[in-house]
Design an enzyme around this catalytic site. Structure first.
Site, mmCIF file in Angstrom:
data_model
loop_
_atom_site.group_PDB
_atom_site.id
_atom_site.type_symbol
_atom_site.label_atom_id
_atom_site.label_comp_id
_atom_site.label_asym_id
_atom_site.label_seq_id
_atom_site.Cartn_x
_atom_site.Cartn_y
_atom_site.Cartn_z
ATOM 1 N N CYS A 1 0.817 -1.216 0.000
ATOM 2 C CA CYS A 1 0.000 0.000 0.000
ATOM 3 C C CYS A 1 0.849 1.263 0.000
ATOM 4 C CB CYS A 1 -0.935 -0.032 1.183
ATOM 5 S SG CYS A 1 -1.871 -1.574 1.194
ATOM 6 N N HIS B 1 -2.693 8.244 5.767
ATOM 7 C CA HIS B 1 -2.934 6.949 5.130
ATOM 8 C C HIS B 1 -4.383 6.559 5.415
ATOM 9 C CE1 HIS B 1 -1.911 3.255 3.207
ATOM 10 N NE2 HIS B 1 -2.120 2.514 4.271
ATOM 11 N N GLU C 1 -1.581 5.111 13.214
ATOM 12 C CA GLU C 1 -1.217 6.366 12.549
ATOM 13 C C GLU C 1 -1.357 7.535 13.526
ATOM 14 O OE1 GLU C 1 -3.168 7.093 8.809
ATOM 15 O OE2 GLU C 1 -1.586 8.492 8.199
ATOM 16 N N LYS D 1 -9.203 8.403 1.579
ATOM 17 C CA LYS D 1 -9.797 7.069 1.451
ATOM 18 C C LYS D 1 -11.235 7.020 1.956
ATOM 19 C CE LYS D 1 -5.427 4.472 1.680
ATOM 20 N NZ LYS D 1 -4.457 5.535 2.073
ATOM 21 N N HIS E 1 -9.533 2.397 -0.596
ATOM 22 C CA HIS E 1 -8.087 2.144 -0.577
ATOM 23 C C HIS E 1 -7.659 1.618 -1.950
ATOM 24 C CE1 HIS E 1 -4.116 1.341 0.490
ATOM 25 N NE2 HIS E 1 -4.272 0.635 1.599
ATOM 26 N N PHE F 1 1.245 -3.616 4.210
ATOM 27 C CA PHE F 1 1.601 -4.968 4.642
ATOM 28 C C PHE F 1 3.067 -5.228 4.302
ATOM 29 C CE2 PHE F 1 -2.817 -7.192 4.176
ATOM 30 C CZ PHE F 1 -3.264 -6.495 5.274
#
Lengths: 423, 402
Positions: free
Chosen positions: A173, A313, A324, A345, A350, A409
């Protein structure tokens, strides 16, 4: 006279062209209008049946010629659309003449292709033996592009006339941010005056959705779809799988100035730090994300108090948003409560490999327009996350600098610092 | 052809020195095993001609995974490709004397060239077989995948999770970037690593790739393009005119620790060799003469008088073009190592660089194993390394004495 190098003596890297495609539409004007109106692009899935699935919504791009054809076809089409818009805005026609960095999803032969091959195969064979025999019998490159990771970027390199061996990157991501970072570094090394960085992801297949669902990463709040992505809300339950693309034309300030290009913003600093804790979870103390933010600030030669806005994010997963917040409050201290922090988002979902590039593009437009897109669906704030998330409605405000976060990830953390003006 | 070259090799603090090598192939593991395989009187490939008939593969040797991946929980999270890469990365760190050095691992940059991990053969087979009886294939996919897929398998398949596992197992966390795109990704990984060292953007890096060919889906990726050799095994330069596309694959991995000269000497490491110029290209093979493009790359590197460690894949047109280009420059001291290891896809270029570095360090005399180049090759202070992608992208480098 304006300095062409930064405080470290490196060429200043600016952005002279932007292109965007999301579920909200094609082009930055359409996207910007929707994003600042708080409009959601999340909608019910129609590309494939949703029987047996707990998640039946997404931010897929369903309105293009290759939508639903294959992941690599749609990734390519969106990358090309964004690239054309960006190079068009930059006023670079003909050969681009600089390197190409593409953030894209890993490719796999899709199920439609596998079914087709299997059907062609011989009835006395089963499983992969049958697929392999059938694949051998299919002439030419019918399926090849869906198995070759380097194929999409090869065609893009032809289309745009970029220079050299194009790079496709995947940092999950954070891929979009990594593609931009690679471009910035190439210009700083003096390898080129310009670079084309594109993030594109058209990989929202049934299998992709199921894989993320099996990891409990996706929202299952299907009804109404546009309310599912709710970063920083107490009842957030996962991200919404989405597609999109963005392209940035990166140029040295010197080259951009010399050709009289309009400068849309400055790519001031990039920072990264890998996490060694777990494949999908962050280290509990947030130290890798904190280090990535600090590395980006250091690379930009800026202090914490020089950041006006954070493009988060903000995936809407319980884990990400909590971590975050932890990282941001650690880096910025008390001041984080007064820095606007919003998540695109909440509206576009996403977009995975494309997210870092799309959000960088939106960050640049935020500075240019003096308008901060909101975090929508913020109806039930998470009391543990004390942030000014620009709730639900856009905010008009001068923004001179942005931090954009991308976490993924595999312990991927990449952050970009952008400013409105070259210093 | 447009070749991009990095900085000239200069004996300076920013030289890119290879200080650690972790390699695994059917020939064995580690620099010693590969040096002895390449210098044996008659180097012989290790072949498995039965498991994937009609394809021949070069299989992995026996590996004691636990010696580099200590936690069983970590091993369980990976399939063969990630295990192999994580294992080879550990070998490289050990070799460089950096394993367990928390401070230097935490600042070490990483670039991995990756394909994807292994699919579940049984689940895929079930779905494919059932698809012959059903029209609602979309529903079939949902039904089977939601119930039969192991949730964590996704993480064993994701391209960037080889790097992720290296971070977890070996604590390399300075940065983590994964490049995708077959042989070209391996070229770009090395080229970017070297360029960053030369420019002072990094002081020490771990760079490399792994490829597990012993999975039918990883053969399928080649065979949809008709790339695989389907005839009796033959050396890499001798497959023209035989059945199939000419590529014989192998399982293998190559990871390198590359440091700036300043960083390496600062901790007392001499290193194997220096990577000087790296060239890469994207010839338009439909319209350009690939042999000329490869030749231009070799010329740009000044590699015309050196022994060659060639990553030729065996793919008919690409391999013929490389041969033409080498012949045209009088380069007859060539080792097409795929004859011994098979084609290692993303790992091909890092593996070629690793072999070259080992040969340079030892001043090795490489025995002939191929009728196309049948004279022993005496390596002295430099080796030209090539990798011409079976389908697209080319790269070359000069590896010279450190």
């Amino acid at each position: 006279m304006r300095s062409m190098t930064d405080s470290f003596g490196r060429p200043i890297v600016v952005v002279t062209g932007i292109g965007i495609v999301t579920s909200l539409g094609v082009g930055k004007d359409e996207n910007w209008a929707a994003l600042t109106a708080g409009k959601s692009g999340i909608h019910p899935i129609t590309r494939f049946p949703t029987d047996h699935l707990n998640t039946r919504i997404s931010g897929m791009v369903d309105f293009l010629a290759s939508s639903g054809r294959s992941a690599s076809a749609l990734t390519h089409e969106m990358a090309e659309l964004a690239g054309r818009e960006a190079t068009g805005q930059a006023g670079i026609g003909g050969d681009f003449g600089g390197p190409l960095f593409l953030a894209a999803p890993p490719v796999e032969l899709g199920w439609n292709q596998r079914f087709d091959l299997y059907r062609r195969g011989s009835a006395d064979q089963q499983g992969y033996a049958r697929l392999l025999a059938a694949a051998h019998a299919v002439p030419g490159e019918v399926y090849e592009d869906d198995t070759q990771f380097g194929a999409v970027v090869d065609r893009l390199a032809d289309t745009f006339g970029t220079r050299g061996l194009p790079i496709t990157t995947s940092t999950a991501c954070a891929s979009g941010a990594t593609a931009i970072q690679l471009g910035v570094e190439a210009i700083r090394r003096g390898e080129s005056d310009r670079a084309l960085a594109i993030g594109a992801d058209g990989s929202a297949t049934a299998e992709a959705l199921i894989r993320f669902a099996l990891l409990s990463a996706l929202s299952t709040q299907n009804d109404p779809p546009q309310k599912a992505s709710k970063p920083f809300s107490k009842d957030r339950d996962g991200f919404v799988l989405a597609e999109g693309s963005a392209a940035l034309v990166l140029e040295s300030l010197e080259a951009a100035t010399a050709r009289g290009a309009t400068i849309l913003g400055v790519m001031r600093g990039c920072g990264e730090k890998a996490d060694d804790f777990h494949r999908t979870r962050s280290k509990p103390d947030g130290s890798p994300a904190i280090a990535a933010v600090r590395a980006a600030l250091a690379d930009a030669g800026m202090a914490e108090d020089e950041i006006d806005y954070v493009n988060a994010h903000g995936t809407s997963t319980p884990e990400n948003d909590k971590m975050e917040h932890l990282s941001l409050s650690t880096v910025f201290g008390e001041r984080i409560r007064s820095i606007p922090v919003s998540s695109n988002k909440s509206m576009i979902g996403h977009t995975l490999s494309a997210a870092g590039a799309i959000e960088a593009a939106i960050s640049l437009m935020t500075m240019r327009e003096g308008v901060i897109p909101p975090t929508i669906n913020y109806d039930n704030p998470d009391p543990a996350i004390d942030l000014d998330v620009v709730p639900n409605v856009r905010r008009e405000r001068a923004v001179a600098s942005v931090l954009s976060n991308s976490f993924g990830f595999g312990g991927q953390n990449a952050c970009l610092v952008m400013t409105r003006e070259p210093v | 052809m447009r070749a991009a070259t990095s900085h000239d090799p200069r004996m300076n603090q920013h030289d890119a020195i290879i200080t650690g090598i972790g390699i695994v192939s059917s020939l064995g593991e580690g620099p010693e095993a590969h040096l002895s395989a390449l210098t044996a009187p008659q180097p012989r490939p290790v072949l498995d001609t039965e498991r994937f008939v009609p394809y021949t593969v070069h299989p992995l040797p026996e590996i004691d995974w636990g010696s580099q991946i200590a936690k069983r929980g970590d091993l369980r999270q990976m399939e063969a490709w990630q295990r192999l890469g994580t294992y080879a990365a550990g070998l490289a760190l050990d070799d460089a004397g950096l394993k367990g050095d928390e401070a230097l691992s935490a600042t070490m940059d990483m670039i991995v060239a990756a394909g994807g991990g292994e699919r579940d053969v049984a689940v895929d087979g079930d779905i494919l077989e059932a698809s012959l009886q059903r029209n609602d294939r979309g529903v079939l996919i949902n039904e089977k995948l939601t119930t039969e897929l192991r949730p964590t398998l996704f993480l064993a398949q994701l391209s960037n999770l080889l790097a992720g596992n290296i971070s977890i197992v070996h604590k390399v966390t300075g940065s983590s970037r994964t490049f995708m795109g077959e042989e070209g990704a391996g070229v770009s990984a090395i080229e970017t690593a070297v360029a960053r060292i030369h420019a002072g953007q990094s002081s020490h890096l771990l760079v490399g790739a792994a490829f597990n060919t012993e999975h039918p889906d990883h053969l399928l990726g080649y065979e949809v393009g008709g790339a695989l050799h389907r005839d009796a095994w033959a050396p890499v330069w001798s497959r023209g005119g035989m059945h199939g596309g000419g590529v014989v694959t192998g399982s293998g991995a190559a990871f390198l620790v590359i440091e700036s000269r300043a960083h390496a000497t600062g901790r007392g490491r001499a290193g194997y060799a220096a990577v000087g110029k790296v060239a890469s290209g994207r010839a338009r093979r439909g319209s350009e003469d690939l042999a000329m493009a490869i030749g231009a790359m070799i010329d740009a590197l000044g590699g015309s008088a050196l022994p060659v460690m060639s990553g030729a894949s065996g793919a008919h047109s690409a391999t013929a073009a490389e041969k033409t280009s080498l012949d045209g420059r009088g380069l007859q001291s060539v080792r097409g190592f795929s004859t011994l290891t098979g084609h290692l896809k993303e790992a091909q270029f890092p593996f070629a660089v690793a072999l070259a570095a080992i040969a340079v360090r030892h001043g090795a005399t490489l025995a002939p194993f191929d009728p196309a180049f049948d004279a022993p090759v005496q390596v002295q202070d430099g080796v030209l390394v090539t990798t011409v992608g079976s389908r697209r992208y080319e790269g070359a480098a000069v590896v010279s004495a450190a």
